[in-house]
Design a protein around this motif. Structure first.
Motif, PDB file in Angstrom:
ATOM      1  N   SER A  25       0.818  -1.209   0.000  1.00 57.12           N
ATOM      2  CA  SER A  25       0.000   0.000   0.000  1.00 57.12           C
ATOM      3  C   SER A  25       0.852   1.259   0.000  1.00 57.12           C
ATOM      4  CB  SER A  25      -0.938  -0.007   1.213  1.00 57.12           C
ATOM      5  OG  SER A  25      -0.170   0.126   2.391  1.00 57.12           O
ATOM      6  N   ALA A  26       2.143   1.101   0.343  1.00 58.65           N
ATOM      7  CA  ALA A  26       3.016   2.276   0.383  1.00 58.65           C
ATOM      8  C   ALA A  26       4.207   2.139  -0.551  1.00 58.65           C
ATOM      9  CB  ALA A  26       3.509   2.487   1.809  1.00 58.65           C
ATOM     10  N   ASN A  82       3.291  13.134  -3.520  1.00 59.13           N
ATOM     11  CA  ASN A  82       3.808  11.761  -3.578  1.00 59.13           C
ATOM     12  C   ASN A  82       4.917  11.546  -4.611  1.00 59.13           C
ATOM     13  OD1 ASN A  82       1.790  11.445  -1.749  1.00 59.13           O
ATOM     14  ND2 ASN A  82       0.621   9.934  -2.923  1.00 59.13           N
ATOM     15  N   PHE A 122       2.892   5.373  -3.452  1.00 60.93           N
ATOM     16  CA  PHE A 122       1.480   5.180  -3.139  1.00 60.93           C
ATOM     17  C   PHE A 122       1.303   5.234  -1.624  1.00 60.93           C
ATOM     18  CE2 PHE A 122       2.295   3.106  -7.132  1.00 60.93           C
ATOM     19  CZ  PHE A 122       1.243   3.543  -7.919  1.00 60.93           C
ATOM     20  N   GLY A 123       0.214   5.759  -1.202  1.00 57.97           N
ATOM     21  CA  GLY A 123      -0.108   5.743   0.219  1.00 57.97           C
ATOM     22  C   GLY A 123       0.681   6.721   1.061  1.00 57.97           C
ATOM     23  N   GLU A 124       1.394   7.635   0.433  1.00 55.04           N
ATOM     24  CA  GLU A 124       2.168   8.616   1.190  1.00 55.04           C
ATOM     25  C   GLU A 124       1.330   9.883   1.352  1.00 55.04           C
ATOM     26  OE1 GLU A 124       5.767  10.814  -0.429  1.00 55.04           O
ATOM     27  OE2 GLU A 124       6.614   8.963   0.376  1.00 55.04           O
ATOM     28  N   ASP A 125       1.445  10.536   2.504  1.00 58.43           N
ATOM     29  CA  ASP A 125       0.657  11.760   2.614  1.00 58.43           C
ATOM     30  C   ASP A 125       1.490  12.996   2.304  1.00 58.43           C
ATOM     31  OD1 ASP A 125       0.503  11.105   6.178  1.00 58.43           O
ATOM     32  OD2 ASP A 125       2.193  11.812   4.963  1.00 58.43           O
TER      33      ASP A 125
END
Lengths: 345, 187
Positions: free
Chosen positions: B18-19, B151, B184-187
């Motif tokens: 996911s990340a 991202n 992906f999945g990084e804020d």
């Protein structure tokens, strides 16, 4: 950030300075020597009594043209060939016939003495080029040979190796095997820049790569010859296996460390001569592609450049002929592996 | 117990996936090496790479790279040269990074480095000859995350590579590369 930038600039300057120092060496110090042999007539042929002529047609033309080409490029050339009239030529001059001047014909013993004489003039920075056009053969143990003068006997002998020459047989003792040629080169030629070109049948067997995998099979001279080759998973697996078991010594052929070999064909293929070219097929393309062979435009022609252009000629011209495919006379020139390449011209 | 052995890595992998980051880059490189009996020379080249990275810890990634590159032959001084070749390489390594600076209104900077091993499959220019060598890699990098591209990472990197070639006495390379990655999945 500033420090990082300064470090990058200083590193680039150091790299450039080291590079310039290393490039200072010049090719002009390299002296080039060549030994060129061609065998058209192996025996004095009597058509009234002998219907199994083992003689060829164009090796003398191959050797003559190659010797002239190399001399024109500044090589110190020693040449010997026997023509279709059984005349023996040394350095371009007829010295007699096989009947009265056989001692000067390009035999295995003469090869050794010529190499010794040339080697005595050379130093470790020089380049040595050996060319042979004539017959080639192999034995049951997997060794390939080229057949110099004296290598063919006029009748079957129990200890001979089959030469594919009707009722003529080659005598292993007076032929030159891949192992023997490798040993002569390292014994007599005091430079590691050694190049061998063989325009003979089965000459790919002289290549003794121990690291590289050639995706062209040893034998492509069939009517179903592939015109393109590709890498497969087994190529990668073989390359990894070769790395794991690597040794610089080749027990089957001449390792790249001893000499770079350019062969007219694979270990299982015929090398052919033809009236259309007036030469052996590969030699014809070597002679006629040199002017275009500086492929990277750096002002010099290397072994690989010359080889690749001649190979392209063989592939696109000779191998595309329908009768060549039909009768199985396709041939694929090969070259040794190794990390280095040599400037020839 | 056996289920736990299977479930824990699966959960970890799902979290990592996911990340994960994917990226592509380009590299200009200089190689320096020598074979027995010959002096060392430089060879220059370049290539591209695809990468995928999985975060293991907040500061540590496991990264796989698929590289394609080519090297020209060396100069011909002394009457010899080192052959050019094209190469594909698959590398796996671990890379750590730490925050370095924040550029107000522009983005964030991190720096880091890592170690990897690679398998290289090469084909010699002008021939049908192919061969293999393993490689040890180290890399230092500067990672810029612009505020205006969520991202996204722009990574300037300097690799140091030791080619364990069977046919060379020694062989090293370095260069300068630029990689763009998306997390992906990084804020």
């Amino acid at each position: 950030m500033g420090k990082l930038f300064r470090f990058a600039i200083v590193s680039a300057c150091v790299l450039a300075a080291v590079s310039c120092t290393l490039y200072d060496a010049s090719t002009s110090d390299v002296k080039r020597y060549a030994l060129v042999y061609g065998m058209t007539n192996y025996v004095v042929y009597d058509s009234s009594t002998d219907y199994n002529d083992p003689n060829l047609t164009y090796p003398s033309a191959d050797a003559k043209s190659m010797a002239e080409l190399l001399a024109g490029w500044g090589y110190t050339v020693k040449s010997r060939w026997v023509d279709a009239g059984s005349n023996v030529y040394v350095d371009g001059t007829a010295v007699g016939t096989l009947s009265d001047a056989s001692a000067q014909a390009p035999s295995e013993d003469v090869l050794k003495s010529d190499m010794q004489a040339i080697g005595s003039q050379m130093d470790s920075n020089d380049l040595f080029y050996f060319y042979f056009s004539g017959h080639g053969t192999y034995d049951d143990s997997g060794s390939e040979y080229f057949i110099p003068y004296g290598g063919i006997v006029g009748e079957k002998i129990s200890s001979g190796v089959y030469a594919g020459l009707n009722y003529y047989y080659a005598n292993a003792d007076t032929c030159v095997s891949d192992t023997e040629l490798g040993n002569y080169l390292t014994t007599y030629i005091p430079t590691s820049k050694r190049v061998v070109t063989l325009d003979t049948c089965y000459s790919g067997g002289f290549i003794g790569d121990t690291l590289e995998v050639d995706i062209v099979a040893d034998d492509t001279n069939t009517s179903s010859k592939k015109t393109s080759y590709s890498v497969s998973a087994s190529t990668i697996a073989s390359a990894i296996a070769n790395y794991a078991g690597y040794t610089s010594y080749s027990s089957d052929g001449i390792s790249p460390g001893k000499a770079l070999v350019v062969s007219a064909c694979g270990a299982g293929e015929y090398s052919t001569e033809t009236d259309g070219y007036g030469h052996g097929v590969m030699t014809y393309f070597l002679l006629n592609t040199l002017s275009k062979a500086d492929l990277n435009g750096d002002g010099s022609v290397t072994v690989l450049e010359w080889y690749s252009l001649a190979k392209a000629g063989v592939d696109e011209d000779w191998n595309s002929l329908s009768w060549v495919k039909y009768y199985g006379y396709c041939m694929e020139p090969r070259v040794s592996g190794g990390p280095v390449d040599y400037v020839l011209f | 117990m056996r289920r736990l052995v299977l479930i824990l890595p699966a959960l970890f992998l799902a979290g990592s996936l996911s990340a994960l980051s994917v990226g592509l880059g380009g590299l200009g490189s200089a190689q320096f090496g020598a074979s027995e009996g010959f002096d060392p020379k430089f060879q220059f080249g370049g290539g591209g790479s695809l990468m995928v990275a999985f975060p293991v810890l907040g500061w540590l990634d496991v990264r796989a790279d698929l590289d394609f590159f080519g090297l020209m032959s060396s100069d011909a001084a002394g009457g010899y040269l080192y052959r050019g070749y094209g190469c594909s390489a698959l590398a796996l390594g671990a890379y750590a990074s730490v925050p370095f600076d924040t550029l107000k209104g522009i983005g964030k900077l991190e720096y880091g480095g890592g170690l990897a091993v690679a398998g290289d499959f090469a084909g010699t220019t002008y021939t049908t000859l192919y061969w293999f060598y393993p490689e040890v890699r180290a890399e230092g990098f500067l990672d810029f995350r612009p505020d205006f591209l969520a991202n996204t990472h722009c990574i300037l990197y300097v690799p140091l590579r030791w080619q364990l070639r069977a046919d060379m006495s020694y062989c090293f390379s370095t260069g300068l590369g630029l990689r763009v990655a998306y997390s992906f999945g990084e804020d």
